[in-house]
Design a protein around this motif. Structure first.
Motif, PDB file in Angstrom:
ATOM      1  N   LEU A 182       0.826  -1.197   0.000  1.00 48.11           N
ATOM      2  CA  LEU A 182       0.000   0.000   0.000  1.00 48.11           C
ATOM      3  C   LEU A 182       0.864   1.252   0.000  1.00 48.11           C
ATOM      4  N   ASP A 183       0.473   2.242  -0.795  1.00 49.70           N
ATOM      5  CA  ASP A 183       1.126   3.547  -0.746  1.00 49.70           C
ATOM      6  C   ASP A 183       0.650   4.270   0.505  1.00 49.70           C
ATOM      7  N   GLY A 184       1.579   4.537   1.409  1.00 52.66           N
ATOM      8  CA  GLY A 184       1.228   5.194   2.657  1.00 52.66           C
ATOM      9  C   GLY A 184       0.951   4.190   3.756  1.00 52.66           C
ATOM     10  N   GLY A 185       1.069   4.666   4.998  1.00 54.64           N
ATOM     11  CA  GLY A 185       0.827   3.796   6.145  1.00 54.64           C
ATOM     12  C   GLY A 185      -0.459   4.080   6.872  1.00 54.64           C
ATOM     13  N   GLY A 186      -1.237   5.066   6.388  1.00 59.90           N
ATOM     14  CA  GLY A 186      -2.454   5.452   7.090  1.00 59.90           C
ATOM     15  C   GLY A 186      -3.501   4.360   7.152  1.00 59.90           C
ATOM     16  N   GLY A 187      -3.547   3.498   6.134  1.00 58.95           N
ATOM     17  CA  GLY A 187      -4.530   2.427   6.148  1.00 58.95           C
ATOM     18  C   GLY A 187      -4.218   1.350   7.167  1.00 58.95           C
ATOM     19  N   ILE A 188      -2.979   1.292   7.636  1.00 60.61           N
ATOM     20  CA  ILE A 188      -2.569   0.283   8.617  1.00 60.61           C
ATOM     21  C   ILE A 188      -2.453   0.886  10.014  1.00 60.61           C
ATOM     22  N   ALA A 189      -1.910   2.077  10.096  1.00 64.99           N
ATOM     23  CA  ALA A 189      -1.725   2.740  11.397  1.00 64.99           C
ATOM     24  C   ALA A 189      -2.099   4.209  11.254  1.00 64.99           C
ATOM     25  N   PRO A 190      -3.413   4.528  11.237  1.00 69.85           N
ATOM     26  CA  PRO A 190      -3.828   5.927  11.094  1.00 69.85           C
ATOM     27  C   PRO A 190      -3.214   6.810  12.173  1.00 69.85           C
ATOM     28  N   GLY A 191      -2.462   7.819  11.743  1.00 73.47           N
ATOM     29  CA  GLY A 191      -1.835   8.737  12.676  1.00 73.47           C
ATOM     30  C   GLY A 191      -0.629   8.169  13.388  1.00 73.47           C
ATOM     31  N   GLY A 192      -0.275   6.910  13.094  1.00 72.66           N
ATOM     32  CA  GLY A 192       0.819   6.281  13.811  1.00 72.66           C
ATOM     33  C   GLY A 192       2.173   6.417  13.152  1.00 72.66           C
ATOM     34  N   VAL A 193       2.212   6.912  11.910  1.00 77.57           N
ATOM     35  CA  VAL A 193       3.471   7.101  11.204  1.00 77.57           C
ATOM     36  C   VAL A 193       3.467   8.462  10.535  1.00 77.57           C
ATOM     37  N   ASP A 194       4.648   8.937  10.202  1.00 78.92           N
ATOM     38  CA  ASP A 194       4.791  10.217   9.502  1.00 78.92           C
ATOM     39  C   ASP A 194       4.470   9.984   8.035  1.00 78.92           C
TER      40      ASP A 194
END
Length: 318
Positions: free
Chosen positions: A235-247
């Motif tokens: 996935l492009d980006g980490g928001g789908g896995i850890a919303p708000g948990g990564v930059d």
């Protein structure tokens, strides 16, 4: 994984009895060992190190062959004496190891070597890298156990705990070295909490020209035999896995001047429900499409999620 147990102090003796006791101990432990030249301490106890052959089957061509131990110290508060060739804070324990390449291409090995007590407890772990081992070649070296608290049980053995190996042409550059491309790609040790896993990818411009990226690293997931792994969605980006948990900044152009760095983040969850859990020991990383590949070893334990997030490259903060 360390185990701690108080050392048993040696009973008080006069100097002649100490000397006899030390000599008896050396005779009892001499089977299968080689000893260096003897030295005598103030109390007359022998302080020569012992070199013991290690019966380590090894892993993936890397094995421990010998273990050098300092003699027991007569002091009731220390488990090892300090020899002249070891640092004051160093235990003086050294493991000899070898890496043998039975393959058809030059490999770079990274191994974790564990120093153990008599009951099999791990006293210390050390990571070693053996670079550019050609087909049919064996490379030998040594590693020190380092600093050990004096109250720990005595180290009596060592073995190879785990090994990763990659083709040398795709191995991360050695510390302080700069590839011909002028770009160095590496992965850090990562972090884990509550089932969430995060590993950082680092892109360093160690060359003499500006280097630009725009978007996400190009990833390929590989198994133990460096074969492509199917069935995992990147996935492009980490928001789908850890919303708000990564930059998770939006993708955009990043230009690195010589000496500057960029970061990206791999993020996943180790959730296991229905199906077969997927483990990914190796990831082939390209800074951008067409860039030279580098294989890193983050050991992704993806569980049954089938997903791995990766953030876009962003300039590293000073």
């Amino acid at each position: 994984m360390r185990r701690s147990a108080p050392l048993r102090p040696a009973p008080g003796r006069t100097a002649p009895f100490l000397s006899a006791l030390a000599a008896t101990a050396l005779l009892l432990t001499a089977c299968g060992t080689e000893h260096g030249g003897a030295n005598t301490g103030a109390a007359g106890a022998a302080e020569s190190p012992s070199r013991t052959r290690v019966d380590d089957p090894g892993k993936d061509g890397v094995r421990v062959t010998w273990l050098t131990l300092p003699s027991p110290s007569p002091s009731p508060t220390r488990g090892y004496s300090v020899s002249a060739d070891s640092l004051p804070e160093d235990s003086g324990i050294v493991a000899a190891y070898e890496a043998t390449n039975k393959g058809r291409e030059t490999l770079t090995y990274t191994a974790v070597i564990t120093f153990m007590s008599a009951d099999g407890g791990a006293m210390a772990h050390q990571t070693v890298t053996v670079r550019d081992v050609g087909p049919g070649r064996t490379v030998r070296s040594t590693v020190r156990a380092g600093v050990l608290p004096p109250t720990m049980p005595r180290v009596t053995g060592a073995k190879v705990l785990e090994v990763t190996k990659v083709p040398s042409r795709e191995a991360p550059a050695a510390p302080g070295a700069c590839p011909a491309s002028g770009i160095r790609v590496s992965a850090d040790r990562g972090d884990a909490a509550m089932g969430l896993r995060v590993v950082g990818l680092h892109l360093d411009n160690c060359g003499t020209r500006d280097y630009s990226v725009d978007g996400y690293p190009v990833l390929e997931l590989l198994d133990d035999d460096l074969r492509h792994i199917d069935g995992v969605k990147i996935l492009d980006g980490g928001g789908g896995i850890a919303p708000g948990g990564v930059d998770d900044k939006p993708a955009g152009p990043v230009t690195l001047k010589p000496g500057q760095s960029a970061l990206a983040t791999l993020v996943w969850r180790n959730t296991t429900q229905f199906g077969t859990a997927v483990n990914v020991p190796y990831v082939r990383v390209r800074a951008k499409a067409g860039a030279a590949p580098v294989i890193v070893t983050p050991n992704l334990d993806l569980g049954t999620t089938g997903e791995l997030g990766v953030t876009a490259w962003r300039a590293a903060e000073d």
